[in-house]
Design a protein around this motif. Structure first.
Motif, PDB file in Angstrom:
ATOM      1  N   SER A  68       1.191  -1.307   0.229  1.00  5.53           N
ATOM      2  CA  SER A  68      -0.113  -0.416   0.153  1.00  5.53           C
ATOM      3  C   SER A  68       1.203   0.936  -0.101  1.00  5.53           C
ATOM      4  CB  SER A  68      -0.706   0.109   1.375  1.00  5.53           C
ATOM      5  OG  SER A  68      -1.610  -1.044   1.227  1.00  5.53           O
ATOM      6  N   ASP A 189      -5.543  -1.174  -5.195  1.00  2.00           N
ATOM      7  CA  ASP A 189      -5.089  -1.534  -4.037  1.00  2.00           C
ATOM      8  C   ASP A 189      -5.852  -2.882  -3.031  1.00  2.00           C
ATOM      9  OD1 ASP A 189      -3.503  -2.096  -1.688  1.00  2.00           O
ATOM     10  OD2 ASP A 189      -3.690  -0.350  -0.777  1.00  2.00           O
ATOM     11  N   GLU A 190      -5.254  -3.952  -3.555  1.00  2.00           N
ATOM     12  CA  GLU A 190      -6.268  -5.365  -3.420  1.00  2.00           C
ATOM     13  C   GLU A 190      -7.551  -5.166  -3.796  1.00  2.00           C
ATOM     14  OE1 GLU A 190      -5.337  -7.080   0.381  1.00  2.00           O
ATOM     15  OE2 GLU A 190      -3.193  -5.798   0.524  1.00  2.00           O
TER      16      GLU A 190
HETATM   17 MG   LIG Z   1      -2.121  -2.453   1.886  1.00  2.00          MG
END
Ligand SMILES: [Mg+2]
Ligand SMILES: Nc1ncnc2c1ncn2[C@@H]1O[C@H](COP(=O)(O)OP(=O)(O)OP(=O)(O)O)[C@@H](O)[C@H]1O
Lengths: 412, 308
Positions: A68, A189-190
């Motif tokens: 992240s 992000d994910e």
């Molecule tokens: Mg993360």
């Protein structure tokens, strides 16, 4: 090919006086050591990579590995401690707030793990947020927002509120919001991390389809290697803020850089990662009305195969097995007589798990293109070897498969 | 043996010097100027409510109560306002209402921007927070004297005292509301290139609105509880009725004034609460904040009752 995004020697250290940590890193101290002695957290250390235009670059790593942090540096949400991040020719790491804002408005958007939709705005207003920020007039904003929602299959929900949608639908809105401004780069992000496995699969497949048409440059973060292998044109494996390996799915699976990567590779879902193309051999067909049975048998011996496909011009006509040809003794024989016309076929991008049934017929699988032209042959052993992770195992010597006559009709 | 044997500090003289010899002579025009907008708004409102017939005012409040609270509250509003009129306190009630609206208006105009400002930086909040603490703990009687010295007596000084007393909650809750906006939403807004203003206007303010409304409600209740005290320095309305009753030991008169305040308090409290609930988006934490404030709100009503 031009690199859309170039990341050069980027570091991020959290805490006051981060320079201290940089000098210590140079001396070779580890992340833990630096933390226990100075209280500084190394988020990312010395990350360098290029992402080509239209490519999906996946960063994979465990929780806390700095994914992240890395992706947030790419759009300046987190300023790097040192290094360069070049989008075209602008350095995100060293530009004014105004320039950064302009880059975010024009070139790079983001999709978040927990969707981060604005609860007080409708789905259309969420999708149109970036356009609103850019000052696009309401009519055009609405049109473009609805178009982006259409791309993710949610145009009908334009006037709902996010709280009225399921998780998967909410993330589609997040994706539409990211796409609506038509950015060149999409950071994710994910994005599917908060979705349950079935929906996640669905979203992965949809992203692949969408990407074929949109050709965005995508930086995709995940902690799931399967996801990384399925989506990534290139994959970076991250550990303690560092890249331990960067490569294609095949490179990473067939050649893990270290034990850390190998441990991940050990439990990937190979059936979904590899395709027929990955395990297919040269087709080496015999030609109908031109080659004789003896030619075919010689060819099989040379190639160490049990069966060969017969082509009639460009088209696949059938398959002959060594066993059937040998059964006829030395008499000259027409290939057409010994040819089995029911054979398994597959597309080149069919995933291995789709080939289980075909592979269990015992006959090699014909890999054909859309014109039924033979482009490759997949030996059943190769499918199972790849699935079990023993792809480098030596091919078996030819021993005639039994009961070839019992072959089930192919998918053709 | 005590420290006073060794040294006594003429603190009261210092304060006297500061107020009488420095502030009053030098800043009089400034303090006068502050009163101008307050007096202007107050007079306009007062004239407006004096002009509008009682039945129409009642009808408007009843409709608001119906729209934002419910039928029960609408009925209560009608009955309560009729009662006030029948005990012959309608003009005083309207004066008090004008004062309350003026105070709350200025509290909002001053408090919301300050709240937004202090939410942006921890340093600003570190400075403002103790000031708010002092404002809330110093008994209001303490600053009545300097206010009278600086502003004189009358409606405007009464409202200024009310503003000082009622300002903290709206600053606190604006600050809280802005700070409580989910970090990932801020991040998302930032990632799409929002300017500070766009962020504030598009994301922070709308999402904080519920909490800000809760602050407004509290400010309103505090302003109501100052009605009687403000009357001590010349503000009129229901507070004056209560004070006059107290001065003459006229229990009936004081109670009548008190009941008027309570009715007004309940109506205004419920309507502003309803407004708050109607706005913004329900999120668990904000809702809880709101509920806890509701409890504090009703205890303020209790205090008002005691004051009456
Ligand atoms: Mg993360
Ligand atoms: N704001 C911050 N202040 C201090 N340390 C931080 C901060 N943000 C992240 N870190 C630290 O940096 C490291 C990397 O965190 P990061 O959030 O990038 O990991 P991640 O790979 O995204 O993990 P996850 O899969 O849990 O999201 C962690 O050690 C984390 O504790």
């Amino acid at each position: 090919m031009t690199a859309k995004l170039r990341v050069q020697n980027v570091y991020k250290v959290f805490g006051d006086a981060p320079q201290e940590a940089l000098t210590r890193l140079e001396k070779g101290e580890s992340k833990e050591q630096i933390f226990s002695e100075t209280g500084l957290t190394v988020g990312v250390q010395d990350a360098s990579f290029d992402v080509e235009e239209g490519e999906i670059f996946v960063v994979m790593g465990l929780s806390g590995s700095g994914k992240s942090t890395l992706v947030r540096m790419l759009n300046g949400l987190i300023p790097p401690t040192s290094g360069h991040i070049l989008i075209d020719d602008d350095d995100v790491a060293n530009c004014t707030p105004e320039q950064l804002r302009e880059i975010r408005r024009q070139k790079i958007t983001m999709v978040f793990q927990h969707f981060a939709l604005f609860p007080h705005k409708t789905v259309a207003d969420n999708a149109g947020y970036g356009l609103r920020i850019k000052g696009v007039n309401p009519k055009e904003r609405r049109e473009r927002a609805v178009k982006a929602l259409g791309q993710v299959g949610l145009a009908a929900h334009a006037d709902s509120f996010p709280s009225e949608l399921s998780g998967g639908m909410q993330q589609r809105v997040g994706l539409a919001r990211g796409l609506a401004t038509d950015p060149q780069i999409l950071l994710m992000d994910e994005p599917f991390g908060a979705l349950d496995p079935l929906i996640r699969r669905e979203m992965q497949d949809e992203l692949i389809v969408l990407q074929r048409q949109l050709k965005k440059t995508i930086i995709f973060i995940t902690h799931d290697l399967n996801e990384a292998l399925i989506l990534g044109d290139k994959i970076a494996i991250m550990k303690d803020g560092q890249f331990v390996q960067v490569g294609t799915a095949q490179e990473i699976v067939s050649n893990p850089a270290d034990d850390y990567v190998a441990a991940f590779v050990a439990d990937i879902d190979r059936g979904r990662v590899f395709t027929a193309d990955d395990v297919s051999n040269e087709p080496a067909p015999v030609k109908l009305g031109q080659d004789t049975a003896q030619d075919a048998m010689r060819s099989m011996e040379e190639l160490n195969r049990n069966a060969l496909y017969v082509v009639d011009g460009d088209q696949v006509a059938g398959v002959v097995t060594y066993r059937d040809l040998a059964g006829a003794g030395d008499q000259p024989q027409d290939l057409a007589d010994a040819m089995v016309t029911e054979y398994p076929t597959a597309d080149g991008d069919a995933q291995l798990h789709e080939l289980y049934a075909a592979a269990s017929s015992g006959l090699p699988i014909a890999v054909t293109d859309e014109n039924n032209k033979l482009v490759g042959v997949v030996e059943p052993e190769a499918v199972f070897a790849q699935l079990s992770g023993e792809e480098s195992a030596a091919p078996e010597p030819p021993n005639a498969p039994d009961e070839t006559g019992a072959t089930k009709p192919g998918a053709a | 043996m005590s420290p006073a044997d060794l040294l006594t500090i003429p603190f009261d003289d210092w304060v006297n010097f500061l107020v009488r010899d420095i502030l009053v002579p030098n800043f009089r025009p400034f303090f006068r100027a502050i009163q101008v907008p307050i007096t202007g708004v107050l007079n306009a409102l007062d004239a407006f409510f004096a002009f509008v017939p009682m039945l129409i005012t009642t009808a408007v409040f009843a409709l608001l109560a119906w729209r934002y609270v419910g039928r029960g509250m609408a009925i209560f509003t009608v009955v309560g306002f009729f009662f006030i009129d029948m005990i012959e306190l309608w003009p005083e009630t309207m004066t008090t209402l004008s004062m309350i609206i003026t105070s709350v208006l200025f509290c909002t105009v001053i408090g919301v921007p300050i709240g937004i400002l202090v939410a942006r930086g921890d340093r600003a909040w570190k400075i403002v927070r103790p000031i708010l603490d002092v404002m809330q703990t110093v008994p209001s009687f303490v600053y009545l004297v300097p206010i009278v010295m600086l502003f004189g007596v009358g409606m405007a000084p009464g409202i200024i005292a009310t503003i000082i007393f009622a300002l903290p909650p709206i600053i606190r809750l604006t600050n809280l509301g802005i700070r409580n906006v989910r970090g990932d939403l801020i991040e998302a807004a930032e990632a799409f290139g929002s300017t500070t203003w766009q962020m504030l206007w598009e994301v922070q303010f709308p999402l904080a609105l519920r909490t800000i409304m809760a602050g407004l409600n509290q400010t309103l209740m505090l302003a109501l509880s100052m009605v009687v005290i403000a009357a001590l320095i010349g503000a009129g309305g229901l507070g004056l009725v209560v004070n006059t009753g107290l001065g003459r030991l006229d229990v009936g008169g004081a109670t009548a004034g008190g009941v008027g305040i309570v009715i007004l308090a309940i109506v205004l409290d419920r309507i502003t609460q309803g407004l708050g609930e109607d706005n913004g988006v329900a999120t668990m934490s904000l809702r809880q904040t709101f509920l806890s404030l509701f409890r504090r709100g009703s205890s303020t009503v209790g205090e008002t009752k005691k004051a009456g």
